[in-house]
Design an enzyme around this catalytic site. Structure first.
Site, PDB file in Angstrom:
ATOM      1  CG  LEU A 210      55.954  25.764  34.617  1.00 43.13           C
ATOM      2  CD1 LEU A 210      54.730  24.999  35.091  1.00 43.13           C
ATOM      3  CD2 LEU A 210      55.924  27.190  35.148  1.00 43.13           C
ATOM      4  CB  CYS A 211      61.251  21.546  34.517  1.00 38.62           C
ATOM      5  SG  CYS A 211      59.809  20.536  34.928  1.00 38.62           S
ATOM      6  NE  ARG A 212      63.883  23.629  28.487  1.00 36.07           N
ATOM      7  CZ  ARG A 212      63.842  23.724  27.167  1.00 36.07           C
ATOM      8  NH1 ARG A 212      63.487  24.870  26.591  1.00 36.07           N
ATOM      9  NH2 ARG A 212      64.151  22.678  26.419  1.00 36.07           N
TER      10      ARG A 212
ATOM     11  CB  ALA B 283      66.776  23.701  36.016  1.00 30.54           C
TER      12      ALA B 283
END
Length: 224
Positions: A87-89, A92
């Site tokens: 999810l962070c990727r 980003a």
């Protein structure tokens, strides 16, 4: 006199226990999906943010105050919850899609992580088109750090976010601490202040990209 238990009473007791457990489970799921019980973030002041101690991750490591990042041209900064999180990727990658517009505005894009484990930062770099720094004291995750624990996996919105990122082809791993919630900041140049502060409400709660650009367009670069 019979010492055998009354099977009817025993059965009713078991049903009561089962229904009670089911009711507790349903109540837990309802509470987990109610924003009313989420911990509220504390707004970060410019004075708080500029004093945060960061560490560079290049070959020549140095320690410096975060205020250096936006002193002249402002900055967009992502506080990454966990580099290996898919999810962070996803977030980003979407933030990095703004890089051409930010370059035209002269506004740099940065990220901070709260720990460096193995090659996690290097593996995250293909998704993020900006320099990454280490925030060991988790300043950008404060002033009041918030965590979402196991209850987060019972939230409908989180599962929607999981499916969205998975459907888009993102993958990740389970390395590192991923319960401390992150966010995104747009900070103006000099003493202009915090122009946008997005705090992650739940796993995968992304910042609104048009709002990031709108805030970045308000930055007034300082004369050198």
């Amino acid at each position: 006199m019979s010492f055998l238990p009354d099977l009817g009473i025993f059965t009713m007791g078991m049903w009561s226990i089962g229904l009670g457990a089911l009711g507790a489970a349903v109540t837990g799921i309802v509470i987990a999906n109610t924003d009313l019980f989420l911990s509220k973030p504390e707004k970060a002041t410019l004075e708080f943010l500029e004093g945060i101690e960061l560490k560079s991750l290049g070959s020549e490591q140095r320690i410096f105050k975060a205020g250096e990042l936006w002193k002249k041209n402002g900055a967009v900064i992502m506080a990454v919850r966990r580099p290996g999180c898919f999810l962070c990727r996803e977030e980003a990658s979407e933030l990095s899609s703004l890089k051409p517009q930010l370059l035209k505005l002269g506004v740099p894009l940065y990220a901070v992580v709260k720990e460096k484990i193995g090659t996690e930062v290097e593996d995250f770099q293909p998704y993020f088109k900006g320099e990454i720094f280490l925030d060991e004291k988790k300043g950008f995750y404060g002033p009041r750090r918030r965590k979402m624990m196991i209850s987060g996996f019972f939230r409908y919105g989180v599962w929607q976010n999981f499916f969205r990122a998975w459907k888009s082809g993102y993958s990740g791993n389970l390395e590192g601490e991923g319960f401390t919630l992150g966010g995104v900041y747009v900070i103006g140049a000099g003493r202009q202040g915090v122009l946008l502060e997005h705090r992650e409400k739940e796993f995968g709660d992304k910042v609104n990209l048009p709002s990031v650009l709108e805030a970045a367009e308000k930055i007034k670069p300082q004369a050198s």
